[in-house]
Design a protein around this motif. Structure first.
Motif, PDB file in Angstrom:
ATOM      1  N   HIS A 105       0.827  -1.207   0.000  1.00  0.00           N
ATOM      2  CA  HIS A 105       0.000   0.000   0.000  1.00  0.00           C
ATOM      3  C   HIS A 105       0.863   1.260   0.000  1.00  0.00           C
ATOM      4  O   HIS A 105       0.510   2.253  -0.643  1.00  0.00           O
ATOM      5  N   THR A 106       1.971   1.221   0.706  1.00  0.00           N
ATOM      6  CA  THR A 106       2.875   2.373   0.725  1.00  0.00           C
ATOM      7  C   THR A 106       3.466   2.582  -0.661  1.00  0.00           C
ATOM      8  O   THR A 106       3.529   3.720  -1.157  1.00  0.00           O
ATOM      9  N   TRP A 107       3.879   1.499  -1.299  1.00  0.00           N
ATOM     10  CA  TRP A 107       4.433   1.562  -2.655  1.00  0.00           C
ATOM     11  C   TRP A 107       3.416   2.199  -3.614  1.00  0.00           C
ATOM     12  O   TRP A 107       3.774   3.026  -4.460  1.00  0.00           O
ATOM     13  N   ASN A 108       2.154   1.819  -3.469  1.00  0.00           N
ATOM     14  CA  ASN A 108       1.105   2.347  -4.350  1.00  0.00           C
ATOM     15  C   ASN A 108       0.706   3.776  -4.005  1.00  0.00           C
ATOM     16  O   ASN A 108       0.221   4.507  -4.869  1.00  0.00           O
ATOM     17  N   ALA A 109       0.906   4.186  -2.764  1.00  0.00           N
ATOM     18  CA  ALA A 109       0.477   5.521  -2.331  1.00  0.00           C
ATOM     19  C   ALA A 109       1.519   6.605  -2.596  1.00  0.00           C
ATOM     20  O   ALA A 109       1.178   7.784  -2.704  1.00  0.00           O
ATOM     21  N   ILE A 110       2.796   6.201  -2.667  1.00  0.00           N
ATOM     22  CA  ILE A 110       3.879   7.178  -2.877  1.00  0.00           C
ATOM     23  C   ILE A 110       4.516   6.892  -4.226  1.00  0.00           C
ATOM     24  O   ILE A 110       5.120   5.833  -4.392  1.00  0.00           O
ATOM     25  N   PRO A 111       4.536   7.790  -5.186  1.00  0.00           N
ATOM     26  CA  PRO A 111       3.659   8.942  -5.278  1.00  0.00           C
ATOM     27  C   PRO A 111       2.213   8.527  -5.573  1.00  0.00           C
ATOM     28  O   PRO A 111       2.014   7.382  -5.917  1.00  0.00           O
ATOM     29  N   PRO A 112       1.257   9.358  -5.482  1.00  0.00           N
ATOM     30  CA  PRO A 112       1.296  10.813  -5.466  1.00  0.00           C
ATOM     31  C   PRO A 112       1.476  11.433  -4.074  1.00  0.00           C
ATOM     32  O   PRO A 112       1.822  12.608  -3.983  1.00  0.00           O
ATOM     33  N   GLN A 113       1.203  10.690  -3.021  1.00  0.00           N
ATOM     34  CA  GLN A 113       1.329  11.287  -1.687  1.00  0.00           C
ATOM     35  C   GLN A 113       2.792  11.408  -1.292  1.00  0.00           C
ATOM     36  O   GLN A 113       3.621  10.593  -1.686  1.00  0.00           O
ATOM     37  N   ARG A 114       3.081  12.441  -0.516  1.00  0.00           N
ATOM     38  CA  ARG A 114       4.411  12.625   0.060  1.00  0.00           C
ATOM     39  C   ARG A 114       4.184  12.894   1.554  1.00  0.00           C
ATOM     40  O   ARG A 114       3.922  14.019   1.951  1.00  0.00           O
ATOM     41  N   PRO A 115       4.257  11.827   2.358  1.00  0.00           N
ATOM     42  CA  PRO A 115       3.939  11.981   3.783  1.00  0.00           C
ATOM     43  C   PRO A 115       4.931  12.891   4.509  1.00  0.00           C
ATOM     44  O   PRO A 115       6.135  12.837   4.256  1.00  0.00           O
ATOM     45  N   ASN A 116       4.390  13.728   5.400  1.00  0.00           N
ATOM     46  CA  ASN A 116       5.230  14.598   6.222  1.00  0.00           C
ATOM     47  C   ASN A 116       5.889  13.817   7.347  1.00  0.00           C
ATOM     48  O   ASN A 116       7.043  14.048   7.675  1.00  0.00           O
ATOM     49  N   VAL A 117       5.118  12.908   7.960  1.00  0.00           N
ATOM     50  CA  VAL A 117       5.637  12.078   9.048  1.00  0.00           C
ATOM     51  C   VAL A 117       5.480  10.630   8.597  1.00  0.00           C
ATOM     52  O   VAL A 117       4.409  10.031   8.738  1.00  0.00           O
ATOM     53  N   PHE A 118       6.549  10.094   8.039  1.00  0.00           N
ATOM     54  CA  PHE A 118       6.520   8.775   7.415  1.00  0.00           C
ATOM     55  C   PHE A 118       6.082   7.693   8.394  1.00  0.00           C
ATOM     56  O   PHE A 118       5.297   6.819   8.054  1.00  0.00           O
ATOM     57  N   ARG A 119       6.569   7.767   9.628  1.00  0.00           N
ATOM     58  CA  ARG A 119       6.239   6.771  10.655  1.00  0.00           C
ATOM     59  C   ARG A 119       4.724   6.710  10.887  1.00  0.00           C
ATOM     60  O   ARG A 119       4.139   5.633  10.959  1.00  0.00           O
ATOM     61  N   MET A 120       4.081   7.867  10.989  1.00  0.00           N
ATOM     62  CA  MET A 120       2.631   7.901  11.210  1.00  0.00           C
ATOM     63  C   MET A 120       1.866   7.499   9.954  1.00  0.00           C
ATOM     64  O   MET A 120       0.793   6.917  10.032  1.00  0.00           O
ATOM     65  N   PHE A 121       2.411   7.806   8.809  1.00  0.00           N
ATOM     66  CA  PHE A 121       1.823   7.375   7.541  1.00  0.00           C
ATOM     67  C   PHE A 121       1.746   5.852   7.501  1.00  0.00           C
ATOM     68  O   PHE A 121       0.700   5.266   7.193  1.00  0.00           O
ATOM     69  N   LEU A 122       2.843   5.206   7.870  1.00  0.00           N
ATOM     70  CA  LEU A 122       2.879   3.736   7.920  1.00  0.00           C
ATOM     71  C   LEU A 122       1.947   3.203   9.000  1.00  0.00           C
ATOM     72  O   LEU A 122       1.262   2.197   8.792  1.00  0.00           O
ATOM     73  N   ALA A 123       1.917   3.880  10.145  1.00  0.00           N
ATOM     74  CA  ALA A 123       1.049   3.444  11.242  1.00  0.00           C
ATOM     75  C   ALA A 123      -0.410   3.459  10.817  1.00  0.00           C
ATOM     76  O   ALA A 123      -1.159   2.521  11.105  1.00  0.00           O
ATOM     77  N   LYS A 124      -0.803   4.493  10.121  1.00  0.00           N
ATOM     78  CA  LYS A 124      -2.200   4.606   9.703  1.00  0.00           C
ATOM     79  C   LYS A 124      -2.560   3.520   8.688  1.00  0.00           C
ATOM     80  O   LYS A 124      -3.625   2.912   8.773  1.00  0.00           O
ATOM     81  N   ILE A 125      -1.661   3.267   7.748  1.00  0.00           N
ATOM     82  CA  ILE A 125      -1.917   2.206   6.769  1.00  0.00           C
ATOM     83  C   ILE A 125      -2.021   0.854   7.474  1.00  0.00           C
ATOM     84  O   ILE A 125      -2.961   0.087   7.239  1.00  0.00           O
ATOM     85  N   THR A 126      -1.049   0.571   8.348  1.00  0.00           N
ATOM     86  CA  THR A 126      -1.043  -0.708   9.065  1.00  0.00           C
ATOM     87  C   THR A 126      -2.302  -0.862   9.898  1.00  0.00           C
ATOM     88  O   THR A 126      -2.935  -1.920   9.923  1.00  0.00           O
ATOM     89  N   ARG A 127      -2.668   0.187  10.595  1.00  0.00           N
ATOM     90  CA  ARG A 127      -3.851   0.168  11.455  1.00  0.00           C
ATOM     91  C   ARG A 127      -5.106  -0.105  10.635  1.00  0.00           C
ATOM     92  O   ARG A 127      -5.933  -0.947  10.991  1.00  0.00           O
ATOM     93  N   ASN A 128      -5.274   0.594   9.524  1.00  0.00           N
ATOM     94  CA  ASN A 128      -6.457   0.404   8.683  1.00  0.00           C
ATOM     95  C   ASN A 128      -6.516  -1.007   8.112  1.00  0.00           C
ATOM     96  O   ASN A 128      -7.578  -1.637   8.091  1.00  0.00           O
ATOM     97  N   LEU A 129      -5.384  -1.508   7.646  1.00  0.00           N
ATOM     98  CA  LEU A 129      -5.350  -2.874   7.128  1.00  0.00           C
ATOM     99  C   LEU A 129      -5.681  -3.884   8.222  1.00  0.00           C
ATOM    100  O   LEU A 129      -6.383  -4.867   7.979  1.00  0.00           O
ATOM    101  N   SER A 130      -5.175  -3.643   9.408  1.00  0.00           N
ATOM    102  CA  SER A 130      -5.428  -4.551  10.529  1.00  0.00           C
ATOM    103  C   SER A 130      -6.900  -4.545  10.922  1.00  0.00           C
ATOM    104  O   SER A 130      -7.480  -5.599  11.193  1.00  0.00           O
ATOM    105  N   PHE A 131      -7.511  -3.365  10.961  1.00  0.00           N
ATOM    106  CA  PHE A 131      -8.944  -3.293  11.258  1.00  0.00           C
ATOM    107  C   PHE A 131      -9.746  -4.023  10.193  1.00  0.00           C
ATOM    108  O   PHE A 131     -10.700  -4.739  10.503  1.00  0.00           O
ATOM    109  N   ASN A 132      -9.365  -3.850   8.933  1.00  0.00           N
ATOM    110  CA  ASN A 132     -10.071  -4.550   7.858  1.00  0.00           C
ATOM    111  C   ASN A 132      -9.953  -6.060   8.013  1.00  0.00           C
ATOM    112  O   ASN A 132     -10.928  -6.786   7.854  1.00  0.00           O
ATOM    113  N   ARG A 133      -8.756  -6.521   8.327  1.00  0.00           N
ATOM    114  CA  ARG A 133      -8.555  -7.966   8.517  1.00  0.00           C
ATOM    115  C   ARG A 133      -9.330  -8.443   9.741  1.00  0.00           C
ATOM    116  O   ARG A 133      -9.941  -9.505   9.730  1.00  0.00           O
ATOM    117  N   PHE A 134      -9.312  -7.644  10.800  1.00  0.00           N
ATOM    118  CA  PHE A 134     -10.052  -7.995  12.014  1.00  0.00           C
ATOM    119  C   PHE A 134     -11.534  -8.136  11.688  1.00  0.00           C
ATOM    120  O   PHE A 134     -12.169  -9.120  12.068  1.00  0.00           O
TER     121      PHE A 134
END
Length: 185
Positions: free
Chosen positions: A53-82
């Motif tokens: 998902h990160t590979w597909n999102a960058i570009p066009p997005q350019r995250p300001n805080v990369f760590r939180m960008f990854l956290a949000k993606i991971t969290r959303n994917l985890s909720f979906n799997r849950f």
């Protein structure tokens, strides 16, 4: 490697971006997923999906805080799997407790969605969280964003379990009042 350099690798579509991300943030993303899923295999799959998902999102997005960008993606994917795994089997997970705790602050999902855009509600909650004292904000985010167990939060901030619970209870009451003031309830 610095986050800005890793993001630049993604912009260049250099495959090294994924390995650099995995080296730097693999354990971090796994912890986020595992706090939600409590299953090493599913958590590992979510982390691998995070890289895609990160590979597909960058570009066009350019995250300001990369760590939180990854956290949000991971969290959303985890909720979906849950949700996919536990839609009929409710219980025995930290996420159920987290959602039940927040339930008192929000009207039913359909009421909120019918009245307001989810993005507006998210912005309101973010503004509220920024007003909290640092410790309370950290406790709230650890519980409701990272879905950490109460015992881990209490230990992290040298609180008793009861004290951490009281902080969250008071914060939820303040959040509920803020959401009422803003017209979400």
């Amino acid at each position: 490697m610095e986050d800005s350099q890793i993001v630049e690798l993604y912009w260049q579509k250099n495959a090294d971006a994924i390995s650099e991300t995995a080296n730097k943030y693999g354990a971090y993303c796994f912890t986020i997923a595992d706090n939600i899923l409590h299953c090493a295999e599913d958590s590992e799959e979510c982390v691998n999906d995070t890289w895609l998902h990160t590979w597909n999102a960058i570009p066009p997005q350019r995250p300001n805080v990369f760590r939180m960008f990854l956290a949000k993606i991971t969290r959303n994917l985890s909720f979906n799997r849950f949700n996919a795994r536990f839609v009929e089997k409710r219980g025995g997970s930290e996420i159920i407790l987290v959602l039940e705790e927040l339930e008192e602050c929000l009207a039913s999902g359909s009421d909120v969605e019918a009245a307001y855009e989810v993005a507006e509600l998210e912005q309101c909650i973010c503004r509220f969280v920024r007003t909290l004292p640092e410790r309370d904000r950290n406790v709230f985010v650890r519980r409701y964003f990272f879905t950490e167990p109460m015992s881990a939060i209490a230990e992290r901030y040298s609180l008793t379990l009861n004290n951490a619970t009281v902080i969250l209870s008071r914060t939820r009451k303040k959040l509920k009042a803020e959401l009422m003031k803003e017209g979400y309830l």
